[in-house]
Design a protein around this motif. Structure first.
Motif, PDB file in Angstrom:
ATOM      1  N   THR A   3      78.624 -24.324  35.789  1.00 56.98           N
ATOM      2  CA  THR A   3      78.039 -25.286  36.714  1.00 56.98           C
ATOM      3  C   THR A   3      79.149 -25.994  37.480  1.00 56.98           C
ATOM      4  N   TYR A   5      78.408 -29.483  39.398  1.00 59.18           N
ATOM      5  CA  TYR A   5      77.316 -30.352  39.829  1.00 59.18           C
ATOM      6  C   TYR A   5      77.781 -31.615  40.558  1.00 59.18           C
ATOM      7  N   TYR A 107      68.923 -33.475  39.866  1.00 62.66           N
ATOM      8  CA  TYR A 107      69.535 -34.292  38.812  1.00 62.66           C
ATOM      9  C   TYR A 107      70.199 -35.467  39.508  1.00 62.66           C
ATOM     10  N   ASP A 155      70.826 -38.364  34.693  1.00 64.08           N
ATOM     11  CA  ASP A 155      70.905 -37.094  33.970  1.00 64.08           C
ATOM     12  C   ASP A 155      72.320 -36.812  33.482  1.00 64.08           C
ATOM     13  N   CYS A 193      73.697 -36.528  30.018  1.00 63.49           N
ATOM     14  CA  CYS A 193      74.765 -35.579  29.678  1.00 63.49           C
ATOM     15  C   CYS A 193      76.117 -36.150  30.113  1.00 63.49           C
ATOM     16  N   VAL A 226      78.030 -30.820  31.081  1.00 60.51           N
ATOM     17  CA  VAL A 226      78.074 -29.948  32.256  1.00 60.51           C
ATOM     18  C   VAL A 226      79.538 -29.869  32.679  1.00 60.51           C
ATOM     19  N   MET A 257      74.524 -27.603  30.073  1.00 61.72           N
ATOM     20  CA  MET A 257      73.197 -27.852  30.617  1.00 61.72           C
ATOM     21  C   MET A 257      73.121 -27.438  32.079  1.00 61.72           C
ATOM     22  N   THR A 258      71.961 -26.922  32.472  1.00 64.81           N
ATOM     23  CA  THR A 258      71.649 -26.678  33.873  1.00 64.81           C
ATOM     24  C   THR A 258      70.432 -27.516  34.240  1.00 64.81           C
ATOM     25  N   PHE A 259      70.298 -27.788  35.543  1.00 66.29           N
ATOM     26  CA  PHE A 259      69.209 -28.644  36.013  1.00 66.29           C
ATOM     27  C   PHE A 259      68.459 -28.013  37.168  1.00 66.29           C
ATOM     28  N   ARG A 264      65.967 -29.861  32.471  1.00 66.29           N
ATOM     29  CA  ARG A 264      67.242 -29.320  32.038  1.00 66.29           C
ATOM     30  C   ARG A 264      67.065 -28.195  31.022  1.00 66.29           C
ATOM     31  N   LYS A 265      68.041 -27.305  31.042  1.00 61.35           N
ATOM     32  CA  LYS A 265      67.994 -26.129  30.182  1.00 61.35           C
ATOM     33  C   LYS A 265      69.403 -25.804  29.705  1.00 61.35           C
TER      34      LYS A 265
END
Length: 270
Positions: A3, A5, A107, A155, A193, A226, A257-259, A264-265
């Motif tokens: 990621t 972000y 996010y 987030d 996060c 992240v 984590m991804t958003f 989130r996943k």
């Protein structure tokens, strides 16, 4: 999976051509999840949240133009997440919540750049570090990390130990670890996060954010992470990610984590 972000367009323009320079660099570096998170203080819609002479000189965007840019990107088939980096402002929780809820962000990043009227990471304020009590500054900074986490508005917390940017760090390790401990305890009880940011390597401190001892506490308390570069120019997208990944794995992380639209996943790191 990688990621990035935390990135900014502020040194260029809110145009598709400029945005493509960032997304092209992300693709070149194998970053599958990329987002733009412009500073919220640039937008007229945040004047009721954060206002001081330094910020007000730099408030020149309208959120309508920002949102429009992302829709143009999505229509053009560009996979980019829409985010904002908001200066966490004590006493403005209601106003921050209203702003955040007004837009369909993937996010939201919360960061601490101000302790009262002291811009801790700004070159213009650097002499203030010599005038102020270092331990008091650190305590007040981590007070805000705690209340940022407790607000549960964000987030991701940006560059969690930004306070070390100019290499002013307390010598008393017990004091420092106490700040880390209370910050991570609050974060562990929130949805927030922590980002591993490579931006610190490009700053006077010359280190990743966060400090390894702080990141170890994050891992031990189950706080997700992240990866971010905090790029303000396209060439810094994904900068020094080998170091960020090595740090994450050294304390035990195997996932990031991804958003997507606030959901989130967890995915495998690397």
């Amino acid at each position: 999976m990688l990621t990035d972000y935390h990135n900014h367009l502020e040194r260029g323009t809110l145009t598709l051509d400029y945005l493509r320079k960032f997304t092209d660099e992300a693709a070149r570096k194998g970053i599958q999840h990329f987002g733009i998170s412009e500073h919220a203080y640039h937008f007229y819609q945040t004047k009721n949240i954060l206002s001081n002479p330094w910020v007000d000189e730099r408030r020149y965007y309208d959120m309508a133009d920002y949102v429009r840019l992302f829709h143009e990107a999505w229509d053009a088939g560009i996979d980019v997440k829409m985010s904002i980096e908001m200066d966490y402002t004590p006493g403005k929780h209601e106003e921050m919540a209203k702003f955040i809820q007004s837009y369909d962000f993937d996010y939201v990043i919360g960061s601490i750049h101000w302790i009262d009227d002291f811009g801790i990471d700004l070159a213009e304020y650097r002499k203030e570090w010599e005038r102020r009590d270092l331990y008091d500054t650190y305590r007040k900074y981590f007070d805000q990390v705690v209340t940022l986490a407790e607000s549960n508005l964000f987030d991701i917390i940006g560059h969690i130990d930004l306070v070390k940017i100019f290499k002013y760090v307390p010598e008393d390790e017990e004091f420092l670890l106490e700040q880390y401990d209370r910050a991570t305890t609050a974060l562990a009880n929130s949805k927030t996060c922590v980002e591993i940011s490579t931006a610190g390597l490009r700053k006077p401190v010359g280190e990743l954010y966060p400090d390894k001892r702080l990141l170890q506490m994050c891992y031990d308390k189950g706080i997700p992470i992240v990866l971010s570069s905090d790029a303000h120019v396209p060439e810094h997208v994904g900068a020094d990610y080998d170091k960020a990944i090595a740090l994450a794995k050294s304390v035990g992380y195997t996932e990031i984590m991804t958003f997507q639209k606030g959901e989130r996943k967890a995915v495998p790191l690397g």
